[in-house]
Design an enzyme around this catalytic site. Structure first.
Site, PDB file in Angstrom:
ATOM      1  N   PRO A  10       5.926   1.543  20.462  1.00 38.27           N
ATOM      2  CA  PRO A  10       5.488   2.935  20.616  1.00 38.27           C
ATOM      3  C   PRO A  10       6.112   3.891  19.607  1.00 38.27           C
ATOM      4  CG  PRO A  10       6.017   1.967  22.750  1.00 38.27           C
ATOM      5  CD  PRO A  10       6.464   0.986  21.710  1.00 38.27           C
ATOM      6  N   ARG A  27       2.126  -1.730  19.673  1.00 36.02           N
ATOM      7  CA  ARG A  27       3.066  -2.596  20.395  1.00 36.02           C
ATOM      8  C   ARG A  27       4.456  -1.969  20.432  1.00 36.02           C
ATOM      9  NH1 ARG A  27       6.502  -6.366  18.546  1.00 36.02           N
ATOM     10  NH2 ARG A  27       5.582  -6.200  16.467  1.00 36.02           N
ATOM     11  N   ASP A  31      -9.827   2.928   1.741  1.00 39.57           N
ATOM     12  CA  ASP A  31      -9.898   2.446   3.123  1.00 39.57           C
ATOM     13  C   ASP A  31     -10.407   3.551   4.044  1.00 39.57           C
ATOM     14  OD1 ASP A  31      -8.987  -0.142   2.670  1.00 39.57           O
ATOM     15  OD2 ASP A  31      -6.889   0.369   3.038  1.00 39.57           O
ATOM     16  N   ASN A  56      -4.732   2.079  -1.867  1.00 38.65           N
ATOM     17  CA  ASN A  56      -5.286   0.726  -1.898  1.00 38.65           C
ATOM     18  C   ASN A  56      -6.077   0.440  -3.178  1.00 38.65           C
ATOM     19  OD1 ASN A  56      -7.732   2.148  -1.347  1.00 38.65           O
ATOM     20  ND2 ASN A  56      -8.563   0.318  -0.378  1.00 38.65           N
ATOM     21  N   ALA A  64      -0.390   0.628  14.020  1.00 38.89           N
ATOM     22  CA  ALA A  64       0.159   1.804  13.344  1.00 38.89           C
ATOM     23  C   ALA A  64       0.551   1.488  11.905  1.00 38.89           C
ATOM     24  CB  ALA A  64       1.363   2.342  14.122  1.00 38.89           C
ATOM     25  N   LYS A  88       0.803  -1.229   0.000  1.00 36.24           N
ATOM     26  CA  LYS A  88       0.000   0.000   0.000  1.00 36.24           C
ATOM     27  C   LYS A  88       0.837   1.282   0.000  1.00 36.24           C
ATOM     28  CE  LYS A  88      -4.183  -1.871   2.142  1.00 36.24           C
ATOM     29  NZ  LYS A  88      -5.206  -1.668   3.196  1.00 36.24           N
TER      30      LYS A  88
END
Length: 282
Positions: free
Chosen positions: A155, A153, A106, A91, A130, A70
């Protein structure tokens, strides 16, 4: 019946074994009596440039673009619409005589799915993850007036996305790691999980958020669509929250791509039934 007049569309990504887009789009073409077909094109990252150039040379009308292409596909296309340029991810591609145009459906798909159940403007939204889908949702919801917090997960990736939004829109976005989930959810109106947790065949994964952290009326939107009710959505029901399936975003982003390629209004009821039938093995 495939003939020399059949118009070709499809999807590029890797892998594509579980994509439901072919069932959805082919059902729509059939319902409208269109001589079009939609097929999957598994493309590894090393072959992306050749694939994009080749699809154009073969007179393909358009393709959807999914993981992991993407963002990287932007390098190989001629024009990008405003939303996709803002998000930094595409996309949907439309092949035209002089150029290849890139879109991001999206973002609009995410918004439309949420607005079926709640108002986004002025809402407090927690986004888990993210990646590309998180980017689309975060940018769109920030533009629509939501207060966005991105938790990941890693940061550092959440911070990078928040900084991208700040740089593009001059809108502040909170960010951090998953340890902030408990303290962030209390005042949230919407929770969006863009991670693959609970995706088939790992339906028994432990969700990132349990029912005891949710509150009644919280809109819980899981972008995973297989299974239609994920472990996270089961927790939402137990908490009296409002569950929203990832099938809604898949449906609406696909419908917008259909409009871009064909210029026609998609038969949403037919497309939705095709998705549900595919998931239930019909």
């Amino acid at each position: 019946m495939i003939t020399g007049n059949t118009q070709l569309t499809g999807i590029i990504g890797y892998p594509l074994t579980h994509s439901l887009s072919p069932q959805m789009h082919n059902a729509a073409f059939k319902a409208l009596g269109m001589d079009w077909v939609y097929v999957p094109f598994p493309v590894k990252p090393s072959g992306l440039e050749e694939a994009v150039r080749g699809l154009g040379a073969l007179n393909v009308r358009g393709v959807n673009v999914t993981i992991p292409h993407k963002e990287s596909v932007l390098e190989y296309i001629g024009e990008v619409d405003e939303t996709a340029s803002l998000i930094g991810a595409v996309n949907t591609l439309k092949f035209e005589e002089e150029t290849i145009r890139g879109y991001n459906t999206d973002a609009s798909g995410c918004l439309r799915a949420l607005e079926e159940v709640t108002s986004v403007d002025g809402s407090s939204v927690i986004i888990l993850g993210a990646g590309g889908a998180a980017r689309a949702c975060a940018f769109q919801l920030a533009v629509e007036g939501a207060s966005v917090t991105i938790l990941n997960r890693t940061p550092e990736r959440a911070r990078a996305l928040a900084e991208d939004i700040k740089g593009a829109l001059d809108i502040g976005v909170k960010h951090g790691g998953y340890e902030l989930i408990p303290r962030s959810l209390g005042g949230a109106d919407i929770l969006i999980d863009t991670t693959p947790v609970g995706m088939y065949p790992h339906m028994d994964d432990e969700p990132l958020v349990k029912a005891e952290l949710m509150h009644e009326g919280l809109v819980v939107y899981d972008l995973v669509y297989n299974p239609p009710e994920t472990c996270l959505l089961r927790e939402a029901r137990a908490a009296g929250a409002v569950p929203v399936s990832g099938l809604r975003m898949l449906l609406y982003q696909g419908a917008e791509a259909f409009r871009i390629w064909t210029g026609r209004e998609p038969p949403l009821d037919v497309m939705e039934k095709a998705l549900l039938d595919a998931l239930h093995g019909v």
